[in-house]
Structures are given as C-alpha cells and as structure tokens.
Scaffold this motif. Structure first.
Motif, PDB file in Angstrom:
ATOM      1  N   GLN A 103      58.424  43.674 -15.199  1.00 46.60           N
ATOM      2  CA  GLN A 103      59.116  42.399 -15.132  1.00 46.60           C
ATOM      3  C   GLN A 103      58.845  41.641 -13.835  1.00 46.60           C
ATOM      4  O   GLN A 103      58.844  40.395 -13.834  1.00 46.60           O
ATOM      5  CB  GLN A 103      60.632  42.612 -15.306  1.00 46.60           C
TER       6      GLN A 103
ATOM      7  N   ARG B 198      54.707  42.247 -20.776  1.00 47.36           N
ATOM      8  CA  ARG B 198      55.551  41.710 -19.719  1.00 47.36           C
ATOM      9  C   ARG B 198      56.761  42.607 -19.457  1.00 47.36           C
ATOM     10  O   ARG B 198      57.144  42.821 -18.310  1.00 47.36           O
ATOM     11  CB  ARG B 198      56.010  40.294 -20.097  1.00 47.36           C
TER      12      ARG B 198
ATOM     13  N   GLY C 130      55.949  39.399 -14.982  1.00 44.18           N
ATOM     14  CA  GLY C 130      56.854  38.304 -15.271  1.00 44.18           C
ATOM     15  C   GLY C 130      57.004  37.317 -14.131  1.00 44.18           C
ATOM     16  O   GLY C 130      56.682  36.135 -14.264  1.00 44.18           O
ATOM     17  N   VAL C 131      57.475  37.804 -12.993  1.00 48.18           N
ATOM     18  CA  VAL C 131      57.781  36.925 -11.867  1.00 48.18           C
ATOM     19  C   VAL C 131      56.524  36.503 -11.121  1.00 48.18           C
ATOM     20  O   VAL C 131      56.345  35.324 -10.789  1.00 48.18           O
ATOM     21  CB  VAL C 131      58.763  37.616 -10.902  1.00 48.18           C
ATOM     22  N   ASP C 132      55.628  37.460 -10.840  1.00 53.33           N
ATOM     23  CA  ASP C 132      54.516  37.188  -9.922  1.00 53.33           C
ATOM     24  C   ASP C 132      53.281  36.593 -10.593  1.00 53.33           C
ATOM     25  O   ASP C 132      52.639  35.707 -10.030  1.00 53.33           O
ATOM     26  CB  ASP C 132      54.120  38.481  -9.195  1.00 53.33           C
ATOM     27  N   GLN C 133      52.902  37.080 -11.780  1.00 54.58           N
ATOM     28  CA  GLN C 133      51.619  36.686 -12.352  1.00 54.58           C
ATOM     29  C   GLN C 133      51.722  35.947 -13.679  1.00 54.58           C
ATOM     30  O   GLN C 133      50.714  35.465 -14.186  1.00 54.58           O
ATOM     31  CB  GLN C 133      50.722  37.930 -12.521  1.00 54.58           C
ATOM     32  N   ASP C 134      52.927  35.841 -14.240  1.00 55.89           N
ATOM     33  CA  ASP C 134      53.149  35.108 -15.482  1.00 55.89           C
ATOM     34  C   ASP C 134      52.184  35.559 -16.575  1.00 55.89           C
ATOM     35  O   ASP C 134      51.412  34.781 -17.136  1.00 55.89           O
ATOM     36  CB  ASP C 134      53.018  33.600 -15.256  1.00 55.89           C
ATOM     37  N   VAL C 135      52.241  36.857 -16.875  1.00 59.85           N
ATOM     38  CA  VAL C 135      51.366  37.460 -17.868  1.00 59.85           C
ATOM     39  C   VAL C 135      52.217  37.991 -19.018  1.00 59.85           C
ATOM     40  O   VAL C 135      53.187  38.715 -18.792  1.00 59.85           O
ATOM     41  CB  VAL C 135      50.545  38.619 -17.239  1.00 59.85           C
ATOM     42  N   ASP C 136      51.868  37.635 -20.240  1.00 59.36           N
ATOM     43  CA  ASP C 136      52.577  38.167 -21.406  1.00 59.36           C
ATOM     44  C   ASP C 136      52.063  39.545 -21.806  1.00 59.36           C
ATOM     45  O   ASP C 136      52.834  40.402 -22.223  1.00 59.36           O
ATOM     46  CB  ASP C 136      52.443  37.218 -22.597  1.00 59.36           C
TER      47      ASP C 136
ATOM     48  N   ARG D 275      54.717  32.463 -26.911  1.00 62.33           N
ATOM     49  CA  ARG D 275      55.711  33.218 -26.157  1.00 62.33           C
ATOM     50  C   ARG D 275      56.908  33.604 -27.017  1.00 62.33           C
ATOM     51  O   ARG D 275      57.600  34.557 -26.718  1.00 62.33           O
ATOM     52  CB  ARG D 275      56.205  32.404 -24.961  1.00 62.33           C
TER      53      ARG D 275
END
Length: 426
Positions: free
Chosen positions: A370, A366, A374-380, A416
């Motif tokens: 960012q 992530r 982070g913002v667009d696809q919520d992927v760690d 997370r």
C-alpha cells in the motif's frame, strides 16, 4: 544468444557448475522458471529424499517411519542452524513463514499503547497482523520513513526507537513486491543498543543471500523453505534467540510437543525453540527441507548470492530498455526480485501470455504494498520476475524478448474500478 559464463567469468568466484545444477533440476527442461520468489524448482536429491520417506510411510506406517528417521528429522534443525550461523536449539519447524511469524507475534504480551515500529516495505500479511493486534489490543503502529532513493531511513528509524521505545521492531529483509534489500543488520545494531525486541522476516532472502542471525542481531527470524531454498511447499522455520528463550517467550497456543503437562494445573515449556513447534509434522516435507538446505549449503551461499544478483541486475537493465515497461525496484541494494509495470495490458492476460511462452512469473498488486505501490508509485499491478542461480543468461534474454514481443501488441488496460483478479500471494 550469449555465452553462459561470459557475464560471470570476470568476477564471479567461484564459478558454479551450471550444467550439473540444471541437470539436477528436472524443471529446467520444461520451463524458464523466473518465479523463484514464489517457489523454486525442487532439485532431484530433494525430490528423491521426500519420495523415499513417503514410500517408507506407505510400507511400514507413518509413526513407524518417523521413528526410523529421527536423525533425518533432527538434521532439519542442524542444517538450518548452520545456514543461519545459529544452533539447532534455536530453530523450530513451521508450516510456513507466516505461521512462524504469527507464532512469534503471539509470544509477545502486547498491551494497549504498545508500539510496533516497522517499515513502509513490509510483507502484506505482517502488516495485516499488526493491524489485527491494533484492533484487538490497542497497539500503535509506527512506520519509519524511507530514504529518497528507496529503502528505510535507518537513522530516522533509530530516532523513533529512542522516542517511542517500541515493544517490537519489525522489518522485512526483502519485501514480496520489490527487489529492495533492507539494511536489517544496521537496524539490528540499534535494537541491541536500545535493548529492543527485533523480528525479521527473511522469507525472500534465505537461500538467496547469506543470512547470519548473529550479524543481524535479531530475536526472531522467520523464513520459508519453498522459495530460494528450493524446498517443498508448506514448510518454513522460526529462529528464536537464546535471549528470548531464556526470558520465557512462548507461543500463545502451545501443545504437547512444546511443553510437558507436569501436574493438573501446571506445564513446563520446552527449553529450546521446539516450544514453537507442534506435535504433528509433515515428516517427508521436513526431511526434504533438510535436504534442500544441505543442497544450498553444498552449492555455497556466496556463489548463489553472487550469481542471483548478477542475473537479476542484467534482467533489470535489459527490461528498462523495453518500451511500455517501467522498472519499479528502488533502493541502494537490490536482490533477485525484479518488478516492472507494464502499460497497455491487464495483469492476468499478460501473465497467461508469458505462461504460454514457457516463462513462469508472478503478479503483485497494489494491496500487497500500500505504501510502495499505492502512495509512492501509483501502481495497480506489477509483473514480478525472480531468477535464481540455476537460471542462465540465455534465459534472461528469452524472458526479455518475450516481454518485448508482448508489449508491441498492447491490450486494453484494466480500469481502476474493475476489481482485483486472481493473485499470487508471495
């Protein structure tokens, strides 16, 4: 197992001699290398060139070997220039793409209130450098918005150029976390129209795509040699246009290679992009990089670009059909970086499981992206697979089979709050 040429014979022009290319790539006998976005496998001619120079250094001395190989060293600038449709005077060797990028940034006399206009899909180190400039000099960082389908909205970026009059426009042609290919030439046309300084990070595109600095219209362009050019590590380069050379842009810290000390209180900057180089160089790596560029040009960038795109598109399509795998790449045009989110696994164990099956890959996290992750696809985290022209359709199938086999036996996902494990940088 598919016939190697079946996926390409209909439209690929010309067909590559894959058997010979793989025979000249010793690593193909040991691994399925889908980490070309990290480091490409070095070809035998590049390896032998480097070893030959190291032997010469051992036999007669480092300075003496460099003196005997001045033409080979100069070939780095000439070959790289030919690759980019530039001139040798516009090319400077660098220890990495990030080193080249930092040198370019250091040449710009930023002041408080200056605007850096960039995109949401930029390389992590570039974004950190911009934030450091904001902390030290008070510059403002403006991110152009993306289109709904992914990739920068060029018209919106052009509007920001008109409204903000940025001191610098910066774009990464292919970000490290995605297969997205940004329209850097379209951005460049607006930069020329509004007479704005333009810096392009081509770290993941040089050696994979045809990159023409004249078409792009950039003032600076940076790249590495270790990725799709298949050169040695700790090598890269900076392209500096005639315009920035004529206007006197030079790195903040310039040494005796980039300038002459002409009087106790004066120095004279080199007329060429060599002003961005340093006196000490890893000569075996420089000469090896020249050979890597020569090798890529001999294979042919149009054929390389075509095959890499076809292999990655095939890989992306097949992975989209694997349960618990989500393809993350978005944009109108995609390159040879294929990124997927994998449910039910922690990142390091999944990569290690692929390693154990002889598949080289990389991880992205992530913090590398960012906005996108982070913002667009919520992927760690994401698995990154990056085939190149010497890879085969059968290897694509093998990688997909390995991923499918692993996703059938999921492991507990990382929480997370559990921290970030070891990472692959680019």
């Amino acid at each position: 197992m598919r016939n190697e040429n079946s996926a390409f014979a209909a439209t690929a022009e010309p067909l590559l001699d894959i058997e010979t290319l793989r025979a000249e790539t010793p690593g193909c006998e040991k691994v399925v290398h889908f980490n070309n976005a990290g480091c490409g496998l070095i070809a035998s001619p590049v390896l032998e060139t480097m070893l030959g120079h190291l032997r010469l250094e051992a036999e007669i001395g480092g300075y003496e070997a460099a003196a005997l190989r001045t033409e080979n060293v100069a070939a780095f600038h000439a070959e790289t220039a030919a690759l980019l449709n530039a001139e040798a005077r516009n090319i400077a060797f660098a220890g990495s793409a990030t080193h080249a990028y930092a040198n370019a940034l250091s040449a710009i006399p930023f002041q408080a209130g200056d605007v850096i206009l960039t995109t949401r899909n930029d390389f992590i180190s570039n974004q950190i450098a911009f934030l450091a400039l904001r902390r030290r000099f008070g510059v403002r960082i403006v991110h152009a918005p993306d289109l709904p389908e992914g990739g920068v909205d060029v018209e919106a970026m052009a509007a920001l150029m008109r409204g903000e009059r940025p001191r610098l426009v910066a774009a990464t042609q292919i970000p490290t976390n995605s297969g997205l290919i940004q329209p850097v030439a379209e951005i460049g046309r607006y930069c020329r129209e509004y007479d704005l300084l333009y810096l392009v990070d081509a770290c993941q595109s040089v050696g994979q795509l045809e990159v023409d600095v004249t078409e792009i219209g950039c003032d600076f362009l940076t790249a590495t040699c270790r990725k799709f050019l298949r050169g040695p590590r700790a090598t890269g380069f900076l392209y500096a246009s005639d315009r920035v050379l004529a206007q006197g842009y030079e790195p903040l810290f310039i040494d005796m290679h980039g300038a002459r000390w002409t009087a106790p209180e004066e120095y004279q900057t080199a007329a060429t992009a060599r002003r961005f180089e340093e006196w000490e160089m890893p000569y075996a790596a420089v000469i090896g990089s020249a050979e890597a560029v020569r090798y890529a040009r001999g294979v042919g960038l149009p054929a390389i670009a075509d095959r890499a795109a076809r292999l990655s598109a095939d890989l992306r399509k097949l992975l989209a059909g694997v349960p618990n795998v989500r393809v993350l790449d978005r944009g109108a045009r995609l390159g040879a970086l294929v990124t997927v989110a994998v449910e039910g696994w922690e990142p390091e164990p999944f990569k290690q499981a692929l390693d154990a099956r002889g598949v080289n890959s990389a991880l992205s996290f992530r913090e590398f992206a960012q906005f996108d992750f982070g913002v667009d696809q919520d992927v760690d985290w994401a698995l990154r697979l990056s085939p190149h022209y010497y890879n085969t359709a059968a290897e694509v199938d093998a990688v997909v089979d390995a991923v499918r086999e692993l996703t059938w036996t999921p492991r507990p996902a990382r929480s997370r709050s559990s921290g970030t494990p070891g990472r692959t940088r680019r």
